[in-house]
Each structure stands twice: as C-alpha cells, then as structure tokens.
Design a protein around this motif. Structure first.
Motif, PDB file in Angstrom:
ATOM      1  N   ASN A 111       0.934  -1.229  -0.067  1.00 47.81           N
ATOM      2  CA  ASN A 111      -0.163   0.024  -0.097  1.00 47.81           C
ATOM      3  C   ASN A 111       0.962   1.190  -0.082  1.00 47.81           C
ATOM      4  OD1 ASN A 111      -2.212  -1.688   0.323  1.00 47.81           O
ATOM      5  ND2 ASN A 111      -2.716  -0.950   2.092  1.00 47.81           N
ATOM      6  N   TYR A 112       1.851   1.302   0.880  1.00 46.96           N
ATOM      7  CA  TYR A 112       2.736   2.518   1.089  1.00 46.96           C
ATOM      8  C   TYR A 112       3.623   2.915  -0.127  1.00 46.96           C
ATOM      9  CZ  TYR A 112       6.099  -0.995   2.920  1.00 46.96           C
ATOM     10  OH  TYR A 112       6.833  -2.060   2.713  1.00 46.96           O
ATOM     11  N   ASP A 113       3.871   1.829  -0.999  1.00 46.63           N
ATOM     12  CA  ASP A 113       4.600   2.090  -2.159  1.00 46.63           C
ATOM     13  C   ASP A 113       3.535   2.429  -3.341  1.00 46.63           C
ATOM     14  OD1 ASP A 113       6.918   1.585  -1.149  1.00 46.63           O
ATOM     15  OD2 ASP A 113       6.895  -0.509  -1.543  1.00 46.63           O
ATOM     16  N   GLN A 114       1.951   2.730  -3.212  1.00 44.61           N
ATOM     17  CA  GLN A 114       1.326   3.107  -4.258  1.00 44.61           C
ATOM     18  C   GLN A 114       1.228   1.982  -5.304  1.00 44.61           C
ATOM     19  OE1 GLN A 114       3.695   5.610  -3.214  1.00 44.61           O
ATOM     20  NE2 GLN A 114       2.122   6.086  -2.018  1.00 44.61           N
ATOM     21  N   ALA A 115       1.343   0.528  -4.864  1.00 39.90           N
ATOM     22  CA  ALA A 115       1.206  -0.436  -5.679  1.00 39.90           C
ATOM     23  C   ALA A 115      -0.248  -0.640  -6.698  1.00 39.90           C
ATOM     24  CB  ALA A 115       1.382  -1.614  -5.081  1.00 39.90           C
ATOM     25  N   VAL A 116      -1.434  -0.075  -6.050  1.00 38.23           N
ATOM     26  CA  VAL A 116      -2.476   0.054  -6.721  1.00 38.23           C
ATOM     27  C   VAL A 116      -2.416   0.928  -7.910  1.00 38.23           C
ATOM     28  CG1 VAL A 116      -5.140   0.285  -6.653  1.00 38.23           C
ATOM     29  CG2 VAL A 116      -3.783  -0.783  -4.731  1.00 38.23           C
ATOM     30  N   GLN A 117      -1.850   2.101  -7.615  1.00 37.26           N
ATOM     31  CA  GLN A 117      -1.780   3.034  -8.853  1.00 37.26           C
ATOM     32  C   GLN A 117      -0.981   2.470  -9.947  1.00 37.26           C
ATOM     33  OE1 GLN A 117      -1.906   3.466  -5.452  1.00 37.26           O
ATOM     34  NE2 GLN A 117      -2.347   5.595  -4.930  1.00 37.26           N
ATOM     35  N   GLY A 118       0.215   1.807  -9.428  1.00 42.04           N
ATOM     36  CA  GLY A 118       1.176   1.307 -10.409  1.00 42.04           C
ATOM     37  C   GLY A 118       0.564   0.064 -11.350  1.00 42.04           C
ATOM     38  N   GLU A 119      -0.119  -0.837 -10.695  1.00 46.74           N
ATOM     39  CA  GLU A 119      -1.151  -2.044 -11.297  1.00 46.74           C
ATOM     40  C   GLU A 119      -1.895  -1.149 -12.545  1.00 46.74           C
ATOM     41  OE1 GLU A 119      -0.210  -5.122 -11.531  1.00 46.74           O
ATOM     42  OE2 GLU A 119       1.501  -4.539 -10.426  1.00 46.74           O
ATOM     43  N   MET A 120      -2.795  -0.150 -12.039  1.00 53.51           N
ATOM     44  CA  MET A 120      -3.907   0.455 -12.811  1.00 53.51           C
ATOM     45  C   MET A 120      -3.354   1.093 -14.161  1.00 53.51           C
ATOM     46  SD  MET A 120      -6.304   1.713  -9.939  1.00 53.51           S
ATOM     47  CE  MET A 120      -7.569   2.078 -11.188  1.00 53.51           C
ATOM     48  N   ARG A 121      -2.022   1.683 -13.634  1.00 54.25           N
ATOM     49  CA  ARG A 121      -1.195   2.640 -14.928  1.00 54.25           C
ATOM     50  C   ARG A 121      -0.911   1.305 -15.966  1.00 54.25           C
ATOM     51  NH1 ARG A 121       1.863   5.930 -12.243  1.00 54.25           N
ATOM     52  NH2 ARG A 121       0.590   7.485 -13.102  1.00 54.25           N
ATOM     53  N   LYS A 122      -0.241   0.089 -15.426  1.00 51.62           N
ATOM     54  CA  LYS A 122      -0.009  -0.702 -16.345  1.00 51.62           C
ATOM     55  C   LYS A 122      -1.026  -1.175 -17.141  1.00 51.62           C
ATOM     56  CE  LYS A 122       3.372  -2.669 -13.406  1.00 51.62           C
ATOM     57  NZ  LYS A 122       3.619  -3.877 -12.492  1.00 51.62           N
ATOM     58  N   LEU A 123      -2.168  -1.529 -16.432  1.00 52.45           N
ATOM     59  CA  LEU A 123      -3.284  -2.118 -17.315  1.00 52.45           C
ATOM     60  C   LEU A 123      -3.810  -0.994 -18.203  1.00 52.45           C
ATOM     61  CD1 LEU A 123      -5.757  -4.121 -17.416  1.00 52.45           C
ATOM     62  CD2 LEU A 123      -6.622  -2.909 -15.404  1.00 52.45           C
ATOM     63  N   LEU A 124      -3.938   0.307 -17.803  1.00 51.49           N
ATOM     64  CA  LEU A 124      -4.314   1.050 -18.732  1.00 51.49           C
ATOM     65  C   LEU A 124      -3.536   1.242 -19.909  1.00 51.49           C
ATOM     66  CD1 LEU A 124      -5.885   3.885 -16.168  1.00 51.49           C
ATOM     67  CD2 LEU A 124      -7.219   2.500 -17.616  1.00 51.49           C
ATOM     68  N   GLU A 125      -2.227   1.119 -19.563  1.00 54.01           N
ATOM     69  CA  GLU A 125      -1.129   1.501 -20.628  1.00 54.01           C
ATOM     70  C   GLU A 125      -1.329   0.080 -21.852  1.00 54.01           C
ATOM     71  OE1 GLU A 125       2.566   1.893 -18.803  1.00 54.01           O
ATOM     72  OE2 GLU A 125       2.067   4.088 -18.604  1.00 54.01           O
ATOM     73  N   SER A 126      -1.484  -1.071 -21.198  1.00 56.16           N
ATOM     74  CA  SER A 126      -1.822  -2.192 -22.130  1.00 56.16           C
ATOM     75  C   SER A 126      -3.115  -2.292 -22.900  1.00 56.16           C
ATOM     76  CB  SER A 126      -1.901  -3.507 -21.130  1.00 56.16           C
ATOM     77  OG  SER A 126      -3.063  -3.514 -20.606  1.00 56.16           O
ATOM     78  N   LEU A 127      -3.891  -1.322 -22.468  1.00 49.92           N
ATOM     79  CA  LEU A 127      -5.268  -1.266 -23.317  1.00 49.92           C
ATOM     80  C   LEU A 127      -5.148  -0.132 -24.484  1.00 49.92           C
ATOM     81  CD1 LEU A 127      -7.794  -1.310 -20.386  1.00 49.92           C
ATOM     82  CD2 LEU A 127      -7.551  -3.230 -21.704  1.00 49.92           C
ATOM     83  N   GLY A 128      -4.198   0.816 -24.234  1.00 53.68           N
ATOM     84  CA  GLY A 128      -4.126   1.854 -24.958  1.00 53.68           C
ATOM     85  C   GLY A 128      -3.049   1.676 -26.270  1.00 53.68           C
TER      86      GLY A 128
END
Length: 128
Positions: A111-128
């Motif tokens: 949590n303290y490393d903003q892992a959710v935000q990092g995973e969401m960024r990877k997911l969105l980049e893979s869709l674009g």
C-alpha cells in the motif's frame, strides 16, 4: 418514521492482537444475522448476513451489463476476501492478510508504495 436500511457498520476494537478472537466470538454469538470481517488491525466490518463488497459489486455489474471476468479488484484485509474471489483478477497487497493472498490471482506490492496505482497504470497502458 422513515424506513432505514443499514448495509454496513464498523466496530473499532483497539486490541490488534485480539481482533481475530473478537471476530470469532461475534460470529459465534450473532453469525446467524450478521457477518463480521476484520478490516486492518482495529476495525471489524459488520454487514447483514449475505451482504458483502462482492454482492454490492455484483449488483453494479448487473446494472451496467459488465462481466465479472472483466473486473480487477484490490484488497489487503479479510473484508476484501469475497470480492477478491468474485472478480476475474483478484490482487492482494503484499502487506495483506495471508488468507487473502492465498486466494488472490496475484500478489502485488505494498500500500505504502502506491502499488494499486502502479498496477492500474500498467493495465491502462496495455489497453491503449
């Protein structure tokens, strides 16, 4: 008087090492009516039996016509257990409860490393 429906309450129990014992006692005494799920080290979520984050998400997905296999969820505590099991990809945080990590499809960072935000960024980049 107006009709009131309560779907969730929370109990603050400030004895972190005893929280699982308290959940066990509450389930034994009131489990026929309510579900008790630890949330972190000091909170216990209380919902009517049969209501959870997963049932709420199921209603929302039905309304919008979204297949649960197309959903990613993130969690770190036992109140996330059902939703992690329900979605297509359940991600547990590295700092999450061992039982949650055991049922998750993936364990991501902290949590303290903003892992959710990092995973969401990877997911969105893979869709674009």
């Amino acid at each position: 008087s107006p009709d009131v429906s309560i779907i969730k309450a929370a109990i603050c129990y400030d004895r972190p090492h005893e929280i699982m014992d308290m959940v066990y006692v509450l389930e034994r005494e009131l489990g026929d009516v309510f579900s008790f799920m630890p949330s972190g080290n000091t909170w216990i979520d209380v919902t009517p039996r049969g209501i959870s984050k997963a049932t709420g998400l199921e209603a929302l997905l039905g309304y919008y016509g979204i297949d649960r296999a197309d959903v990613v969820a993130f969690g770190d505590s036992m109140n996330d257990y059902e939703i992690i099991r329900f979605v297509g990809i359940g991600c547990a945080m590295a700092n999450g409860r061992p039982a949650l990590k055991a049922v998750a499809n993936r364990v991501i960072g902290y949590n303290y490393d903003q892992a959710v935000q990092g995973e969401m960024r990877k997911l969105l980049e893979s869709l674009g």
